[in-house]
Write a protein that holds these residues in place. Structure first.
Motif, PDB file in Angstrom:
ATOM      1  N   PRO A 140       0.802  -1.227   0.000  1.00  0.00           N
ATOM      2  CA  PRO A 140       0.000   0.000   0.000  1.00  0.00           C
ATOM      3  C   PRO A 140       0.834   1.276   0.000  1.00  0.00           C
ATOM      4  CG  PRO A 140      -0.023  -1.015   2.176  1.00  0.00           C
ATOM      5  CD  PRO A 140       0.629  -1.993   1.252  1.00  0.00           C
ATOM      6  N   LYS A 141       2.105   1.170   0.357  1.00  0.00           N
ATOM      7  CA  LYS A 141       2.976   2.346   0.364  1.00  0.00           C
ATOM      8  C   LYS A 141       3.724   2.529  -0.951  1.00  0.00           C
ATOM      9  CE  LYS A 141       2.073   3.221   4.702  1.00  0.00           C
ATOM     10  NZ  LYS A 141       1.258   4.385   5.071  1.00  0.00           N
ATOM     11  N   SER A 142       3.512   1.620  -1.903  1.00  0.00           N
ATOM     12  CA  SER A 142       4.214   1.691  -3.193  1.00  0.00           C
ATOM     13  C   SER A 142       3.247   1.388  -4.324  1.00  0.00           C
ATOM     14  CB  SER A 142       5.379   0.696  -3.214  1.00  0.00           C
ATOM     15  OG  SER A 142       6.250   0.902  -2.129  1.00  0.00           O
ATOM     16  N   ARG A 143       2.086   2.034  -4.302  1.00  0.00           N
ATOM     17  CA  ARG A 143       1.038   1.693  -5.261  1.00  0.00           C
ATOM     18  C   ARG A 143       1.416   2.051  -6.685  1.00  0.00           C
ATOM     19  NH1 ARG A 143      -4.322   3.432  -1.673  1.00  0.00           N
ATOM     20  NH2 ARG A 143      -3.335   3.025   0.317  1.00  0.00           N
ATOM     21  N   GLY A 144       2.087   3.194  -6.867  1.00  0.00           N
ATOM     22  CA  GLY A 144       2.455   3.618  -8.216  1.00  0.00           C
ATOM     23  C   GLY A 144       3.373   2.627  -8.910  1.00  0.00           C
ATOM     24  N   PRO A 145       4.528   2.290  -8.315  1.00  0.00           N
ATOM     25  CA  PRO A 145       5.408   1.304  -8.951  1.00  0.00           C
ATOM     26  C   PRO A 145       4.740  -0.053  -9.168  1.00  0.00           C
ATOM     27  CG  PRO A 145       6.584   2.475  -7.230  1.00  0.00           C
ATOM     28  CD  PRO A 145       5.141   2.886  -7.114  1.00  0.00           C
ATOM     29  N   VAL A 146       3.965  -0.519  -8.195  1.00  0.00           N
ATOM     30  CA  VAL A 146       3.334  -1.839  -8.308  1.00  0.00           C
ATOM     31  C   VAL A 146       2.358  -1.880  -9.485  1.00  0.00           C
ATOM     32  CG1 VAL A 146       1.655  -3.359  -7.196  1.00  0.00           C
ATOM     33  CG2 VAL A 146       3.633  -2.546  -5.911  1.00  0.00           C
ATOM     34  N   VAL A 147       1.467  -0.897  -9.557  1.00  0.00           N
ATOM     35  CA  VAL A 147       0.490  -0.874 -10.643  1.00  0.00           C
ATOM     36  C   VAL A 147       1.184  -0.688 -11.988  1.00  0.00           C
ATOM     37  CG1 VAL A 147      -1.483   0.367 -11.625  1.00  0.00           C
ATOM     38  CG2 VAL A 147      -1.373  -0.045  -9.166  1.00  0.00           C
ATOM     39  N   GLY A 148       2.171   0.208 -12.046  1.00  0.00           N
ATOM     40  CA  GLY A 148       2.870   0.455 -13.299  1.00  0.00           C
ATOM     41  C   GLY A 148       3.563  -0.785 -13.830  1.00  0.00           C
ATOM     42  N   ILE A 149       4.253  -1.506 -12.962  1.00  0.00           N
ATOM     43  CA  ILE A 149       4.983  -2.705 -13.392  1.00  0.00           C
ATOM     44  C   ILE A 149       4.018  -3.798 -13.838  1.00  0.00           C
ATOM     45  CG2 ILE A 149       6.456  -4.578 -12.564  1.00  0.00           C
ATOM     46  CD1 ILE A 149       7.828  -2.422 -10.765  1.00  0.00           C
ATOM     47  N   LEU A 150       2.956  -4.028 -13.065  1.00  0.00           N
ATOM     48  CA  LEU A 150       2.003  -5.084 -13.435  1.00  0.00           C
ATOM     49  C   LEU A 150       1.288  -4.763 -14.740  1.00  0.00           C
ATOM     50  CD1 LEU A 150       0.416  -6.012  -9.972  1.00  0.00           C
ATOM     51  CD2 LEU A 150       2.122  -7.284 -11.274  1.00  0.00           C
ATOM     52  N   LYS A 151       0.829  -3.527 -14.890  1.00  0.00           N
ATOM     53  CA  LYS A 151       0.156  -3.150 -16.141  1.00  0.00           C
ATOM     54  C   LYS A 151       1.138  -3.159 -17.314  1.00  0.00           C
ATOM     55  CE  LYS A 151      -3.481  -2.021 -16.673  1.00  0.00           C
ATOM     56  NZ  LYS A 151      -4.642  -2.825 -17.085  1.00  0.00           N
TER      57      LYS A 151
END
Length: 588
Positions: A140-151
């Motif tokens: 939850p503290k790294s939502r931007g990188p997580v979503v960007g990498i998965l997408k």
């Protein structure tokens, strides 16, 4: 033996293993991107016209966009069940399509094939939802990188699967449909019990920054390697052995991120209990319901009581002034000097249901902004073949590959840039969304003006800008409307692409293209001395040449991207206080 068992159990429960496995699922989940490769096979085997193939394409787009069921089920079913439903849909949909195309099943009406394509492609909405929901809750503290990498990996899956198909070197072209039905299903079944939410405890680790940097390095290496493979295959006649070697190296690169959980679990010193308590202490402590309600009420009053000039101050000064106002309101409320109002329903930053979010202005501002920007991007992607043809390029595959690579980099880079925006500058994440919408507007305007190398500039800037939207919007939605119904919220936003494409591509781009194609056909007939009245009813015979075919369309879309940027800027202004509360105190 007990020690080994404990380590294996720790490895299985490691949230980085969950993230890496989610990346692997996403790397084979974007089956919709391969429709352009299987549509010629379907067309020739079934004897369809181009219009009938276009109808199948609409069914594919609908299947890829309608994820309400996946989002709703995600709130009541475990993640492995969501993935299992996706596997069944993917296997049945494309499996039946393969049997029909190769003639095992009798030739069936077009609407049956539309259902097969819809059901098969809709399976990927379950894969996307399960992967995003699990990893956003785990990080939850790294939502931007997580979503960007998965997408990003979802966008690159078409290129990865295409290379694996080339390695297989199947005798029948219909084998690609079989691979789409079986390949992703096998991968997801193997990983379905690993990808799951692990809880939100102990989220801040010193190793996280280094781990994400390693993942970003892998993403850049993967994008460069695939682009290099595509260029070599396009320019040089290579043997099957070399293709196999290329794909083996590609698979190794995709598997490399698993070294992160392996190193963290088996080769790192366990964190001391004193450090564990410090890590846990960095999370917000649990409060009672009454204390929580009181805090929410005071925060509600802060938004109403603060002077307008506070929002214009630098981030650090703004946070200080808001904290001072909060302290005054708490003291006044405790002494009974003021009575604070309780607002019904959640506030921005708390957990919303989809129905609660639908009545919020911020939700619709983000959605409309996404319709304009994402719809513009899809219009370019869907018409890229005809754009290249109109400019005199015989082979559009290199530009299709280029926009896919830049789309991938845009998704990864969008998540990274948006994280810098919120972490280092304490600004709302939609700031990054507005920046990339300006990038898209520049690319479209460059093409509309007919400047040199317009097709290269267009593919790079649209790929970057369009990809970034799908890294930033899901992360923003989770921050403004919470994680409880994130699956439903995310799948609602996915409707933006087909909604925009329906208008921009289906009405504006096609209408302007046909107008200039008819005009050029009429001029050709006049040049040949054919004077009888002109009747051009067969749209398949109409072709347009030159930059003029799409310049007006892209000029319009450039303006719409500026409108999208304005809508994103409104969201930025409205959500400053929310992001100040979320990230203002975490700046280093």
């Amino acid at each position: 033996m007990m020690r080994v068992y404990e380590k294996l159990n720790e490895f299985y429960s490691n949230r980085w293993l969950v993230f890496v496995c989610a990346m692997w699922i996403q790397s084979c989940a974007g089956v919709g991107y391969l429709f352009g490769s299987i549509s010629p096979v379907i067309k020739s085997a079934m004897g369809y016209t181009q219009r009938e193939v276009a109808i199948l394409g609409v069914a594919k787009d609908l299947g890829d966009a309608i994820g309400f069921v996946a989002g709703g089920l995600c709130e009541v079913l475990p993640i492995w069940a969501i993935l299992a439903i996706g596997v069944v849909q993917n296997f049945l949909g494309y499996g039946l399509l393969w049997l029909i195309v190769i003639g095992v099943l009798p030739s069936l009406p077009l609407w049956v094939l539309c259902i097969c394509v819809f059901v098969g492609t809709n399976g990927e909405t379950y894969f996307n939802t399960a992967a995003l929901v699990s990893c956003v809750q785990n990080f939850p503290k790294s939502r931007g990188p997580v979503v960007g990498i998965l997408k990003g990996f979802a966008g690159l899956s078409g290129a990865i699967l295409s290379q694996i198909y080339l390695m297989i070197n199947a005798s029948s072209e219909a084998s690609l449909i079989f691979m789409i039905a079986v390949g992703p299903s096998i991968v997801v079944i193997a990983l379905m019990f690993i990808v799951r939410p692990m809880g939100g405890h102990k989220q801040i680790r010193p190793s996280d920054s280094l781990s994400f940097s390693f993942i970003y390095g892998i993403c850049l290496l993967l994008a460069a390697y695939i682009l290099g493979i595509l260029l070599v295959e396009d320019l040089v006649d290579i043997s099957q052995t070399v293709i196999t070697l290329f794909v083996v190296i590609l698979i190794i690169v995709v598997l490399l991120p698993v070294t992160i959980p392996v190193l963290l679990v088996f080769f790192s010193e366990p964190i001391p209990s004193s450090e564990e308590s410090l890590l846990a202490g960095q999370e917000k402590p649990e409060t009672s319901k009454s204390e929580q309600d009181g805090s929410e009420v005071i925060l509600s009053e802060v938004d109403e009581e603060k002077p307008e000039e506070v929002d214009q101050l630098p981030a650090s000064e703004r946070q200080k002034r808001i904290a001072q106002l909060q302290a005054k309101l708490f003291q006044a409320a405790a002494e009974g000097a003021v009575r604070v109002k309780r607002k019904k329903g959640p506030r921005r930053g708390e957990d919303f249901t989809l129905l609660q979010a639908l009545i919020k202005a911020d939700f619709w501002l983000i959605f409309l902004s996404l319709v304009l920007a994402s719809g513009s991007g899809v219009t370019v992607i869907d018409n890229l073949g005809q754009i290249c043809e109109s400019l005199g390029y015989n082979d559009s595959s290199i530009f299709v590959s280029m926009i896919s690579i830049w789309n991938f980099l845009g998704r990864v880079g969008g998540g990274y840039l948006s994280e810098i925006v919120v972490r280092k500058f304490s600004l709302p994440r939609p700031v990054a969304m507005a920046i990339f919408q300006v990038v898209m507007a520049i690319g479209l305007f460059y093409y509309a003006m007919g400047f040199p190398g317009e097709i290269y500039v267009l593919t790079v800037l649209i790929g970057l800008g369009y990809g970034a939207q799908w890294a930033i919007v899901p992360a923003s939605a989770s921050e403004l409307f919470g994680l409880k119904s994130f699956g439903a919220l995310y799948n609602f936003f996915t409707l933006a692409s087909p909604a925009g494409s329906l208008i921009f591509s289906g009405v504006i781009a096609s209408g302007i293209y046909d107008y200039y194609a008819e005009k050029q056909a009429a001029l050709r007939k006049l040049a040949l001395g054919s004077m009888p009245p002109i009747s051009l009813q067969d749209d398949d015979s109409l072709t347009c040449s030159g930059n003029i075919c799409y310049s007006l369309t892209f000029g319009i879309l450039s303006g719409l991207c500026i409108v999208a940027m304005a809508l994103s800027s409104i969201v930025v202004y409205r959500t400053k206080s929310v992001y100040a509360q979320l990230y203002g105190t975490s700046r280093s």
